[in-house]
Design a protein around this motif. Sequence first.
Motif, PDB file in Angstrom:
ATOM      1  N   GLU A 108     -43.179  11.977  -8.505  1.00  0.00           N
ATOM      2  CA  GLU A 108     -41.833  12.208  -9.039  1.00  0.00           C
ATOM      3  C   GLU A 108     -41.273  13.538  -8.541  1.00  0.00           C
ATOM      4  O   GLU A 108     -40.100  13.625  -8.177  1.00  0.00           O
ATOM      5  N   THR A 109     -42.101  14.571  -8.544  1.00  0.00           N
ATOM      6  CA  THR A 109     -41.665  15.873  -8.059  1.00  0.00           C
ATOM      7  C   THR A 109     -41.313  15.789  -6.579  1.00  0.00           C
ATOM      8  O   THR A 109     -40.282  16.301  -6.136  1.00  0.00           O
ATOM      9  N   GLU A 110     -42.160  15.102  -5.812  1.00  0.00           N
ATOM     10  CA  GLU A 110     -41.910  14.981  -4.378  1.00  0.00           C
ATOM     11  C   GLU A 110     -40.630  14.200  -4.085  1.00  0.00           C
ATOM     12  O   GLU A 110     -39.852  14.573  -3.197  1.00  0.00           O
ATOM     13  N   ALA A 111     -40.390  13.137  -4.827  1.00  0.00           N
ATOM     14  CA  ALA A 111     -39.173  12.344  -4.617  1.00  0.00           C
ATOM     15  C   ALA A 111     -37.932  13.211  -4.827  1.00  0.00           C
ATOM     16  O   ALA A 111     -36.984  13.167  -4.019  1.00  0.00           O
ATOM     17  N   LEU A 112     -37.937  14.035  -5.867  1.00  0.00           N
ATOM     18  CA  LEU A 112     -36.780  14.893  -6.126  1.00  0.00           C
ATOM     19  C   LEU A 112     -36.674  15.990  -5.067  1.00  0.00           C
ATOM     20  O   LEU A 112     -35.569  16.377  -4.682  1.00  0.00           O
ATOM     21  N   PHE A 113     -37.797  16.497  -4.566  1.00  0.00           N
ATOM     22  CA  PHE A 113     -37.776  17.495  -3.494  1.00  0.00           C
ATOM     23  C   PHE A 113     -36.987  16.962  -2.295  1.00  0.00           C
ATOM     24  O   PHE A 113     -36.081  17.619  -1.787  1.00  0.00           O
ATOM     25  N   TYR A 114     -37.314  15.756  -1.853  1.00  0.00           N
ATOM     26  CA  TYR A 114     -36.631  15.195  -0.690  1.00  0.00           C
ATOM     27  C   TYR A 114     -35.178  14.818  -1.002  1.00  0.00           C
ATOM     28  O   TYR A 114     -34.305  14.947  -0.139  1.00  0.00           O
ATOM     29  N   GLU A 115     -34.898  14.409  -2.241  1.00  0.00           N
ATOM     30  CA  GLU A 115     -33.506  14.153  -2.630  1.00  0.00           C
ATOM     31  C   GLU A 115     -32.692  15.450  -2.565  1.00  0.00           C
ATOM     32  O   GLU A 115     -31.547  15.449  -2.108  1.00  0.00           O
ATOM     33  N   CYS A 116     -33.279  16.546  -3.017  1.00  0.00           N
ATOM     34  CA  CYS A 116     -32.593  17.841  -2.982  1.00  0.00           C
ATOM     35  C   CYS A 116     -32.302  18.277  -1.556  1.00  0.00           C
ATOM     36  O   CYS A 116     -31.245  18.857  -1.277  1.00  0.00           O
ATOM     37  N   LEU A 117     -33.221  18.012  -0.628  1.00  0.00           N
ATOM     38  CA  LEU A 117     -32.972  18.346   0.775  1.00  0.00           C
ATOM     39  C   LEU A 117     -31.771  17.564   1.292  1.00  0.00           C
ATOM     40  O   LEU A 117     -30.916  18.105   1.996  1.00  0.00           O
ATOM     41  N   GLN A 118     -31.690  16.291   0.928  1.00  0.00           N
ATOM     42  CA  GLN A 118     -30.599  15.449   1.403  1.00  0.00           C
ATOM     43  C   GLN A 118     -29.263  15.817   0.770  1.00  0.00           C
ATOM     44  O   GLN A 118     -28.217  15.611   1.380  1.00  0.00           O
ATOM     45  N   ARG A 119     -29.282  16.356  -0.444  1.00  0.00           N
ATOM     46  CA  ARG A 119     -28.048  16.747  -1.138  1.00  0.00           C
ATOM     47  C   ARG A 119     -27.681  18.207  -0.916  1.00  0.00           C
ATOM     48  O   ARG A 119     -26.583  18.632  -1.262  1.00  0.00           O
ATOM     49  N   GLY A 120     -28.633  19.011  -0.422  1.00  0.00           N
ATOM     50  CA  GLY A 120     -28.390  20.444  -0.292  1.00  0.00           C
ATOM     51  C   GLY A 120     -28.357  21.138  -1.644  1.00  0.00           C
ATOM     52  O   GLY A 120     -27.639  22.117  -1.832  1.00  0.00           O
ATOM     53  N   ASP A 121     -29.152  20.668  -2.595  1.00  0.00           N
ATOM     54  CA  ASP A 121     -29.160  21.172  -3.964  1.00  0.00           C
ATOM     55  C   ASP A 121     -30.220  22.261  -4.113  1.00  0.00           C
ATOM     56  O   ASP A 121     -31.373  21.991  -4.473  1.00  0.00           O
ATOM     57  N   ILE A 122     -29.826  23.499  -3.847  1.00  0.00           N
ATOM     58  CA  ILE A 122     -30.780  24.610  -3.859  1.00  0.00           C
ATOM     59  C   ILE A 122     -31.318  24.899  -5.257  1.00  0.00           C
ATOM     60  O   ILE A 122     -32.498  25.216  -5.413  1.00  0.00           O
ATOM     61  N   GLY A 140     -25.489  22.626   6.353  1.00  0.00           N
ATOM     62  CA  GLY A 140     -25.322  21.276   5.807  1.00  0.00           C
ATOM     63  C   GLY A 140     -26.620  20.760   5.213  1.00  0.00           C
ATOM     64  O   GLY A 140     -27.661  21.416   5.254  1.00  0.00           O
ATOM     65  N   CYS A 141     -26.533  19.579   4.671  1.00  0.00           N
ATOM     66  CA  CYS A 141     -27.702  18.939   4.068  1.00  0.00           C
ATOM     67  C   CYS A 141     -28.698  18.548   5.149  1.00  0.00           C
ATOM     68  O   CYS A 141     -28.354  18.475   6.331  1.00  0.00           O
ATOM     69  N   LEU A 142     -29.918  18.284   4.735  1.00  0.00           N
ATOM     70  CA  LEU A 142     -30.977  17.922   5.669  1.00  0.00           C
ATOM     71  C   LEU A 142     -31.288  16.440   5.533  1.00  0.00           C
ATOM     72  O   LEU A 142     -31.616  15.969   4.447  1.00  0.00           O
ATOM     73  N   ASN A 143     -31.189  15.727   6.617  1.00  0.00           N
ATOM     74  CA  ASN A 143     -31.454  14.293   6.627  1.00  0.00           C
ATOM     75  C   ASN A 143     -32.944  14.066   6.870  1.00  0.00           C
ATOM     76  O   ASN A 143     -33.375  13.777   7.984  1.00  0.00           O
TER      77      ASN A 143
END
Length: 145
Positions: free
Chosen positions: A13-27, A67-70
């Motif tokens: 769950e933590t990892e899934a949100l980590f990669y979602e944050c990279l894609q959204r640019g949510d620091i 920008g966000c990271l794909n």
Amino acid sequence: MSSAPPPFASPDETEALFYECLQRGDIETLMSLWSDDDEIVCVHPGGRRLVGLAQIRTAFELMFANGCLNIRPDHVRRVQTLTTAVHSVLETVGLGSGDKPRVGYVLATNVYVKTPQGWRMVCHHATPGTMGETQDTAQGPTTLH
């Protein structure tokens, strides 16, 4: 500043949100996923070792400035105990845009520890990968001497 994420029941769950944050640019949410331990570590491909929340935050802020990271996790291998999890991840990275987007690969090791706040990241170590790593190879048991 966003609030901390809820305690996660698993490192997945933590990892899934980590990669979602990279894609959204949510620091803010991204940084809340890290342990508050002084010795947390992050190494980006070709980069130096970053130690502590301040150095890690600065590096991600610089990356998000463009920008966000794909980046999406693929081919995850997991080793987990009651309090620690190590994930070996092949990251697929979208590069460029327009008519000829490209894909790159990064090999990453993500380490999580179970804290009173749930599973938190203590290490993200990434290095350039190749398309060849998209095929998992496994061999029989070996003995190290």
